[in-house]
Design a protein around this motif. Structure first.
Motif, PDB file in Angstrom:
ATOM      1  N   GLY A  45       0.846  -1.067   0.029  1.00 14.44           N
ATOM      2  CA  GLY A  45      -0.003  -0.137  -0.118  1.00 14.44           C
ATOM      3  C   GLY A  45       0.731   1.326  -0.008  1.00 14.44           C
ATOM      4  O   GLY A  45       0.303   2.284   0.040  1.00 14.44           O
ATOM      5  N   SER A  46       2.125   1.154  -0.145  1.00 20.96           N
ATOM      6  CA  SER A  46       2.930   2.378   0.039  1.00 20.96           C
ATOM      7  C   SER A  46       2.748   3.604  -0.569  1.00 20.96           C
ATOM      8  O   SER A  46       2.796   4.713  -0.288  1.00 20.96           O
ATOM      9  CB  SER A  46       4.394   2.090   0.227  1.00 20.96           C
ATOM     10  N   PRO A  47       2.294   3.194  -1.943  1.00 22.37           N
ATOM     11  CA  PRO A  47       2.242   4.652  -2.712  1.00 22.37           C
ATOM     12  C   PRO A  47       0.777   5.464  -2.411  1.00 22.37           C
ATOM     13  O   PRO A  47       0.821   6.228  -3.085  1.00 22.37           O
ATOM     14  CB  PRO A  47       2.109   3.904  -4.442  1.00 22.37           C
ATOM     15  N   TYR A  48      -0.005   4.828  -1.857  1.00 24.36           N
ATOM     16  CA  TYR A  48      -1.251   5.362  -1.446  1.00 24.36           C
ATOM     17  C   TYR A  48      -1.385   5.777  -0.561  1.00 24.36           C
ATOM     18  O   TYR A  48      -0.928   5.494   0.491  1.00 24.36           O
ATOM     19  CB  TYR A  48      -2.405   4.172  -1.680  1.00 24.36           C
ATOM     20  N   PRO A  49      -2.284   6.970  -0.456  1.00 23.41           N
ATOM     21  CA  PRO A  49      -2.578   7.638   0.934  1.00 23.41           C
ATOM     22  C   PRO A  49      -3.488   7.000   2.009  1.00 23.41           C
ATOM     23  O   PRO A  49      -4.158   6.009   1.313  1.00 23.41           O
ATOM     24  CB  PRO A  49      -3.122   8.988   0.454  1.00 23.41           C
ATOM     25  N   TRP A  50      -3.564   7.033   3.249  1.00 28.02           N
ATOM     26  CA  TRP A  50      -4.340   6.306   4.061  1.00 28.02           C
ATOM     27  C   TRP A  50      -5.856   6.806   3.699  1.00 28.02           C
ATOM     28  O   TRP A  50      -6.148   8.070   3.325  1.00 28.02           O
ATOM     29  CB  TRP A  50      -4.346   6.691   5.462  1.00 28.02           C
ATOM     30  N   PRO A  51      -6.918   6.215   3.921  1.00 31.86           N
ATOM     31  CA  PRO A  51      -6.893   4.655   4.181  1.00 31.86           C
ATOM     32  C   PRO A  51      -6.855   3.862   2.903  1.00 31.86           C
ATOM     33  O   PRO A  51      -7.019   2.511   3.176  1.00 31.86           O
ATOM     34  CB  PRO A  51      -8.452   4.594   4.633  1.00 31.86           C
ATOM     35  N   LEU A  52      -6.633   4.054   1.876  1.00 31.54           N
ATOM     36  CA  LEU A  52      -6.481   3.508   0.400  1.00 31.54           C
ATOM     37  C   LEU A  52      -5.361   2.450   0.630  1.00 31.54           C
ATOM     38  O   LEU A  52      -5.679   1.148   0.169  1.00 31.54           O
ATOM     39  CB  LEU A  52      -6.279   4.317  -0.806  1.00 31.54           C
ATOM     40  N   ASN A  53      -4.407   2.618   1.387  1.00 28.11           N
ATOM     41  CA  ASN A  53      -3.309   1.687   1.417  1.00 28.11           C
ATOM     42  C   ASN A  53      -3.716   0.528   2.214  1.00 28.11           C
ATOM     43  O   ASN A  53      -3.274  -0.559   1.777  1.00 28.11           O
ATOM     44  CB  ASN A  53      -1.956   2.139   2.005  1.00 28.11           C
ATOM     45  N   HIS A  54      -4.583   0.897   3.261  1.00 26.46           N
ATOM     46  CA  HIS A  54      -5.173  -0.343   3.911  1.00 26.46           C
ATOM     47  C   HIS A  54      -5.950  -1.403   3.501  1.00 26.46           C
ATOM     48  O   HIS A  54      -6.107  -2.490   3.327  1.00 26.46           O
ATOM     49  CB  HIS A  54      -5.503   0.072   5.329  1.00 26.46           C
ATOM     50  N   ILE A  55      -6.950  -0.837   2.496  1.00 23.83           N
ATOM     51  CA  ILE A  55      -8.078  -1.201   2.080  1.00 23.83           C
ATOM     52  C   ILE A  55      -7.474  -2.144   0.732  1.00 23.83           C
ATOM     53  O   ILE A  55      -7.804  -3.216   0.760  1.00 23.83           O
ATOM     54  CB  ILE A  55      -8.940  -0.370   1.404  1.00 23.83           C
ATOM     55  N   LEU A  56      -6.527  -1.521  -0.079  1.00 22.02           N
ATOM     56  CA  LEU A  56      -5.990  -2.155  -0.989  1.00 22.02           C
ATOM     57  C   LEU A  56      -5.314  -3.559  -0.596  1.00 22.02           C
ATOM     58  O   LEU A  56      -5.656  -4.713  -1.245  1.00 22.02           O
ATOM     59  CB  LEU A  56      -5.131  -1.504  -1.956  1.00 22.02           C
ATOM     60  N   ALA A  57      -4.564  -3.463   0.386  1.00 22.29           N
ATOM     61  CA  ALA A  57      -3.805  -4.455   1.130  1.00 22.29           C
ATOM     62  C   ALA A  57      -4.860  -5.847   1.548  1.00 22.29           C
ATOM     63  O   ALA A  57      -4.604  -6.691   1.077  1.00 22.29           O
ATOM     64  CB  ALA A  57      -2.775  -3.953   2.110  1.00 22.29           C
ATOM     65  N   TYR A  58      -5.711  -5.152   2.168  1.00 20.95           N
ATOM     66  CA  TYR A  58      -6.551  -6.270   2.775  1.00 20.95           C
ATOM     67  C   TYR A  58      -7.381  -6.779   1.597  1.00 20.95           C
ATOM     68  O   TYR A  58      -7.654  -8.142   1.615  1.00 20.95           O
ATOM     69  CB  TYR A  58      -7.687  -5.489   3.777  1.00 20.95           C
ATOM     70  N   GLN A  59      -7.875  -6.115   0.465  1.00 19.82           N
ATOM     71  CA  GLN A  59      -8.394  -6.665  -0.600  1.00 19.82           C
ATOM     72  C   GLN A  59      -7.885  -7.835  -1.337  1.00 19.82           C
ATOM     73  O   GLN A  59      -8.125  -8.866  -1.381  1.00 19.82           O
ATOM     74  CB  GLN A  59      -8.846  -5.638  -1.567  1.00 19.82           C
ATOM     75  N   LYS A  60      -6.244  -7.521  -1.259  1.00 20.88           N
ATOM     76  CA  LYS A  60      -5.505  -8.268  -2.242  1.00 20.88           C
ATOM     77  C   LYS A  60      -5.128  -9.449  -1.259  1.00 20.88           C
ATOM     78  O   LYS A  60      -5.230 -10.723  -1.673  1.00 20.88           O
ATOM     79  CB  LYS A  60      -4.074  -7.616  -2.342  1.00 20.88           C
ATOM     80  N   GLN A  61      -5.316  -9.514   0.216  1.00 21.51           N
ATOM     81  CA  GLN A  61      -4.987 -10.563   0.972  1.00 21.51           C
ATOM     82  C   GLN A  61      -5.857 -11.528   0.982  1.00 21.51           C
ATOM     83  O   GLN A  61      -5.779 -12.535   0.930  1.00 21.51           O
ATOM     84  CB  GLN A  61      -4.620  -9.993   2.214  1.00 21.51           C
ATOM     85  N   TRP A  62      -7.154 -10.699   1.073  1.00 25.06           N
ATOM     86  CA  TRP A  62      -8.504 -11.638   0.817  1.00 25.06           C
ATOM     87  C   TRP A  62      -8.654 -12.460  -0.571  1.00 25.06           C
ATOM     88  O   TRP A  62      -8.772 -13.727  -0.357  1.00 25.06           O
ATOM     89  CB  TRP A  62      -9.670 -10.729   1.037  1.00 25.06           C
ATOM     90  N   GLU A  63      -8.217 -11.865  -1.541  1.00 27.56           N
ATOM     91  CA  GLU A  63      -8.212 -12.426  -2.909  1.00 27.56           C
ATOM     92  C   GLU A  63      -7.101 -13.741  -2.811  1.00 27.56           C
ATOM     93  O   GLU A  63      -7.566 -14.879  -3.383  1.00 27.56           O
ATOM     94  CB  GLU A  63      -7.750 -11.604  -3.709  1.00 27.56           C
ATOM     95  N   VAL A  64      -5.799 -13.528  -2.347  1.00 26.96           N
ATOM     96  CA  VAL A  64      -5.115 -14.419  -2.341  1.00 26.96           C
ATOM     97  C   VAL A  64      -5.181 -15.823  -1.580  1.00 26.96           C
ATOM     98  O   VAL A  64      -5.105 -16.712  -1.991  1.00 26.96           O
ATOM     99  CB  VAL A  64      -3.570 -13.926  -1.931  1.00 26.96           C
ATOM    100  N   ARG A  65      -5.918 -15.304  -0.123  1.00 32.18           N
ATOM    101  CA  ARG A  65      -6.455 -16.181   0.564  1.00 32.18           C
ATOM    102  C   ARG A  65      -7.395 -17.261   0.124  1.00 32.18           C
ATOM    103  O   ARG A  65      -7.368 -18.567   0.243  1.00 32.18           O
ATOM    104  CB  ARG A  65      -6.771 -15.604   1.809  1.00 32.18           C
ATOM    105  N   ARG A  66      -8.305 -16.554  -0.746  1.00 32.13           N
ATOM    106  CA  ARG A  66      -9.316 -17.279  -1.329  1.00 32.13           C
ATOM    107  C   ARG A  66      -8.628 -18.305  -2.271  1.00 32.13           C
ATOM    108  O   ARG A  66      -9.041 -19.640  -2.445  1.00 32.13           O
ATOM    109  CB  ARG A  66     -10.140 -16.372  -2.208  1.00 32.13           C
TER     110      ARG A  66
END
Lengths: 267, 248
Positions: free
Chosen positions: A146-167
């Motif tokens: 999430g480093s290039p993005y401002p808060w809260p986008l950095n957290h949201i994108l990271a969690y979204q990607k994590q959920w996708e990979v876990r699925r």
């Protein structure tokens, strides 16, 4: 891509020679890119170097979203955009360059099988380590992704990607694996690669092929990336012929051309 | 002496000892390595587990998933790869990865996702072997699991569309079958004259595709044109499974 679209692209690809201004896009090297994406990008760069095709590497924070398939790296050649090693190899072949033309049918089958092995085990293990191992996720992945993005986008994108990979991990049966089991799979994969390579300089003796590029991309990245612990790179270091293989490709294809981005020393 | 090994798996039909790829892989490996397995076919009584099939049970162990079961059998000294060289062992791993990445999505699609096949063949077959009311739920869940697996591994995030993926997975599967056929050539098994783990996996994936009668058969038609692969399946069926053919 549908079959018709692919045939069409091949036709167009065949029409023009490789231009001077071909570019490869990946995420930001220093702060954003993750282990698995770096490995994929390095594999493509190695492949293009082996084919002697010039390519310029450009880092963009939104490379993942620019890519037609959502995966990095992708190359922009002429007015076409192709992503991922498999399609890029096909595209380059349509332009008349190929590393595996000299192989017979059985060797081609073996090459494809070993490439799938790397994708099946090494790449999945890298994804598991990055996104399903709590320690790595907390310390490294979330912050980097999430480093290039401002808060809260950095957290949201990271969690979204994590959920996708876990699925995805759950769908292929890796959801219940422990880290030790994953590391053992990596070991098994490295052992298979080491046994196949033996004492030869490349997997198919004298000439490198896309398999060599793919293996180099993954192993080199594993060896040179700083993670929370060294277990993953230790697994690879157990096999001296794989280390020699990586060093050989690095010297042959990356140092000669003075590529600053890849001249990281193997310790 | 070895403790009795019991294998729970899905039953057979169309001339096969089992219709389920993973169960078939384990059964074939057991025959090749000489492991004495007592096969418990899942029927529509409430006895026995249904999730995570095939499952190997011994006195104090409970092993699921083909790769783990094969490992377990090897540790018990039932090793079909005894005569393979290190490089052949490495090739085995690579070809199994090829099967799982390129062939499995299309096989799953043919059995569980293609509506004509699923509703006329697969669902009734499995539902008849699962007790009511699970028979209403479990096949649907298995179908969804298969679809999920295909989309998540082959589809493009964030919108997963089956249409785009279908053409690609069948193309990959046909290519994989061609590669296997090239590799097998005219030999009886993949590594010489004795069958090994790779033969068990290839047999497990190909035999159901070869034998089960489906309405929509494009992958099956392609397989039937590769005569050496068909001969490979038939040979194994005749030599190792002649006395234990299941009924439909």
């Amino acid at each position: 891509m549908s079959l018709v679209a692919e045939a069409f692209v091949s036709q167009i690809a065949a029409a023009e020679p490789w231009p001077e201004n071909a570019t490869l896009y990946q995420q930001l090297k220093g702060e954003q890119i993750l282990l698995s994406d770096n490995a994929a990008s390095l594999a493509v760069q190695a492949f293009l170097q082996m084919c002697n095709l010039p390519i310029k590497v450009v880092c963009r924070a939104n490379a993942e979203y620019m890519s037609p398939s959502g995966k990095v790296p992708f190359i922009h050649v002429g007015n076409q955009v192709v992503s991922e090693l498999g399609p890029i190899v096909q595209f380059v072949k349509a332009k008349g360059h190929s590393l595996s033309d000299g192989l017979d049918e059985v060797q081609k089958a073996e090459m494809k099988a070993y490439m799938e092995l790397v994708n099946n085990m090494l790449l999945t293990a890298e994804l598991y380590l990055q996104w399903c191992d709590e320690a790595t996720v907390g310390e490294i992945t979330h912050a980097r992704y999430g480093s290039p993005y401002p808060w809260p986008l950095n957290h949201i994108l990271a969690y979204q990607k994590q959920w996708e990979v876990r699925r995805k991990m759950k769908a292929i049966g890796w959801g219940k694996k422990t880290l030790d089991q994953v590391l053992e799979d990596v070991d098994q994969c490295c052992q298979a690669l080491s046994q196949r390579l033996g004492t030869q300089p490349y997997f198919f003796n004298k000439q490198p092929t896309e398999l060599d590029a793919l293996v180099f991309g993954h192993l080199y990245t594993i060896l040179t990336t700083q993670l929370t612990n060294d277990e993953l790179s230790e697994k690879v270091k157990n096999y001296s012929n794989l280390l020699a293989f990586c060093r050989r490709i690095e010297q042959h294809y990356f140092e000669d051309h003075g590529k600053g981005s890849s001249s990281i020393r193997l310790s | 002496m070895a403790a009795p090994l019991e294998l729970s798996c899905w039953g057979g039909g169309w001339g096969l000892p089992s219709v389920h790829s993973e169960s078939l892989v384990v059964m074939a490996y057991a025959k090749f390595s000489g492991a004495p397995l007592k096969v418990n076919v899942i029927d529509n009584t409430w006895r026995g587990s249904r999730g995570d099939v095939p499952v190997l049970t011994t006195e104090d162990n409970f092993v699921s998933q083909p790769a783990k079961i094969l490992n377990f059998l090897r540790k018990q000294k039932y090793n079909a790869d005894y005569e393979l060289s290190a490089r052949q062992g490495a090739d085995t791993l690579a070809y199994i990865a090829l099967l799982e990445e390129k062939l499995l999505p299309a096989v799953l699609h043919t059995f569980w996702v293609e509506s004509d096949n699923y509703f006329t063949v697969t669902k009734p077959w499995f539902a008849s072997r699962i007790p009511f009311p699970l028979s209403l739920i479990l096949p649907g869940r298995m179908s969804k699991g298969a679809l999920n697996r295909i989309l998540l591994t082959r589809g493009e995030p964030p919108l997963y569309h089956l249409r785009e993926v279908e053409a690609q997975i069948y193309r990959d599967a046909k290519e994989c079958l061609n590669l296997l056929s090239n590799r097998l050539g005219t030999s009886q098994f993949f590594f010489g004259d004795t069958p090994s783990t790779l033969d068990a996996y290839v047999f497990g994936f190909l035999a159901p595709l070869y034998k089960v009668r489906f309405p929509k058969v494009q992958l099956q038609e392609h397989l039937k044109q590769l005569s050496n692969l068909c001969r490979f399946c038939d040979d194994i069926l005749n030599s190792y499974f002649r006395h234990s053919l299941g009924d439909g």
